[in-house]
Design an enzyme around this catalytic site. Structure first.
Site, PDB file in Angstrom:
ATOM      1  N   LYS A   1       0.829  -1.205   0.000  1.00 43.99           N
ATOM      2  CA  LYS A   1       0.000   0.000   0.000  1.00 43.99           C
ATOM      3  C   LYS A   1       0.869   1.263   0.000  1.00 43.99           C
ATOM      4  O   LYS A   1       0.580   2.221  -0.715  1.00 43.99           O
ATOM      5  CB  LYS A   1      -0.966  -0.020   1.199  1.00 43.99           C
ATOM      6  CG  LYS A   1      -2.109  -1.009   0.992  1.00 43.99           C
ATOM      7  CD  LYS A   1      -2.824  -1.408   2.270  1.00 43.99           C
ATOM      8  CE  LYS A   1      -3.816  -2.540   1.984  1.00 43.99           C
ATOM      9  NZ  LYS A   1      -4.439  -3.089   3.179  1.00 43.99           N
TER      10      LYS A   1
ATOM     11  N   GLN B   1      -5.221  -1.926   9.125  1.00 46.54           N
ATOM     12  CA  GLN B   1      -4.979  -3.241   8.542  1.00 46.54           C
ATOM     13  C   GLN B   1      -5.617  -4.331   9.403  1.00 46.54           C
ATOM     14  O   GLN B   1      -5.365  -4.404  10.606  1.00 46.54           O
ATOM     15  CB  GLN B   1      -3.458  -3.475   8.409  1.00 46.54           C
ATOM     16  CG  GLN B   1      -3.078  -4.765   7.701  1.00 46.54           C
ATOM     17  CD  GLN B   1      -3.533  -4.804   6.256  1.00 46.54           C
ATOM     18  OE1 GLN B   1      -3.410  -3.832   5.526  1.00 46.54           O
ATOM     19  NE2 GLN B   1      -4.055  -5.934   5.832  1.00 46.54           N
TER      20      GLN B   1
ATOM     21  N   ASP C   1     -11.362   2.141   2.838  1.00 49.83           N
ATOM     22  CA  ASP C   1     -11.582   0.692   2.708  1.00 49.83           C
ATOM     23  C   ASP C   1     -13.038   0.387   2.335  1.00 49.83           C
ATOM     24  O   ASP C   1     -13.353  -0.702   1.876  1.00 49.83           O
ATOM     25  CB  ASP C   1     -11.247  -0.015   4.025  1.00 49.83           C
ATOM     26  CG  ASP C   1      -9.941  -0.786   3.961  1.00 49.83           C
ATOM     27  OD1 ASP C   1      -9.518  -1.149   2.844  1.00 49.83           O
ATOM     28  OD2 ASP C   1      -9.336  -1.038   5.018  1.00 49.83           O
TER      29      ASP C   1
END
Length: 280
Positions: free
Chosen positions: A52, A96, A119
């Site tokens: 990322k 995460q 997300d």
């Protein structure tokens, strides 16, 4: 011979388009950064976080890394997110997953501002997607839509079967296919006659989480097969939920593992980050 849908190539196209867009935004004085929080040192999570950061660097947006110890308290994590919610330069916040067991994932997801929820996991983002309003869309399902469209695979009017009903892939995937005018069936671990239902699919999207579970008995001749799974087999080789060698000869198009759906998730995360910079 089935078309092998190349997720690496398509994700690179998307990142190149985003790189240009970011340069334009910068020229107009619009910049921003993605804040990535990792709790603990899970090796798979560390790889995803690194990927990322690299993607942010490639398209030209900032990234802030918060690597917290495994024993971090839930309150401390919530406090950090509250600070990032108010930071002007932070346009996206990503925690995460999975988190250590003592931290409630739902509480953490809900603490992220929907305006920074790149997300697409916040209930407000999911609700907006359900009724077709503007908001961030979960990255893996959004990536699958791009794989299909950029491979010129017709979705409108097709029978789509989704195997799996997770909040991250199965449910949003079904909604997005519905939005694209497919006729959608959702199946799961309690579904009866799974092979027969799957054999009706023009587009079969497999997110069952079981290595090499889906063989030719589940796939009709000429179907498009999208494999969301990623596992290691007994030889430590990466594989998906689909028996690729068995299904590829009868499919009209299929995603490989690795190199299919995986790269698209990060490309669509970057797309959401750029959207959050544009919207400010």
């Amino acid at each position: 011979m089935a078309l092998i849908i190349d997720g690496k190539k398509i994700s690179q196209q998307i990142k190149d388009e985003l790189k240009e867009k970011v340069a334009e935004l910068k020229a107009n004085g619009k910049t921003g950064a993605l804040a990535v929080i990792q709790v603990g040192t899970d090796p798979a999570s560390s790889v995803y976080v690194r990927n990322k950061k690299n993607a942010c660097a490639y398209i030209g947006i900032g990234s802030l890394a918060y690597e917290l110890p495994e024993e971090t308290k839930e309150e401390e994590l919530l406090q950090l997110i509250a600070e990032l919610n108010t930071k002007e330069e932070v346009k996206g916040i990503l925690v995460q997953l999975p988190l250590p067991k003592h931290i409630c994932e739902d509480k953490i997801i809900q603490s992220i501002s929907p305006k920074k929820d790149v997300d697409g996991f916040h209930p407000q983002s999911v609700g907006a997607m359900t009724i077709g309003q503007k908001g961030f869309v979960s990255c893996t399902p959004a990536g699958i839509i791009q794989l299909l469209k950029r491979s010129r695979i017709e979705i409108t009017g097709k029978n789509c079967v989704v195997i799996g009903r997770s909040n991250i892939v199965g449910k949003p995937m079904a909604l997005l296919m519905l939005r694209e005018n497919a006729t959608v069936t959702i199946t799961h671990s309690k579904t009866k006659n799974l092979p027969e239902i799957c054999k009706q699919a023009d587009i079969l999207i497999v997110a069952i989480g079981k290595p090499q579970f889906i063989g030719s008995a589940y796939v009709k001749e000429g179907a498009v097969v999208i494999d969301v799974g990623i596992h290691r087999d007994e030889n430590n080789k990466l594989c998906g939920d689909v028996k690729f060698d068995e299904v590829e000869p009868i499919a009209s198009a299929i995603t490989p593992v690795p190199g299919g759906v995986g790269p698209m998730t990060i490309a669509m995360l970057m797309n959401n980050c750029v959207q959050s910079i544009e919207d400010k």
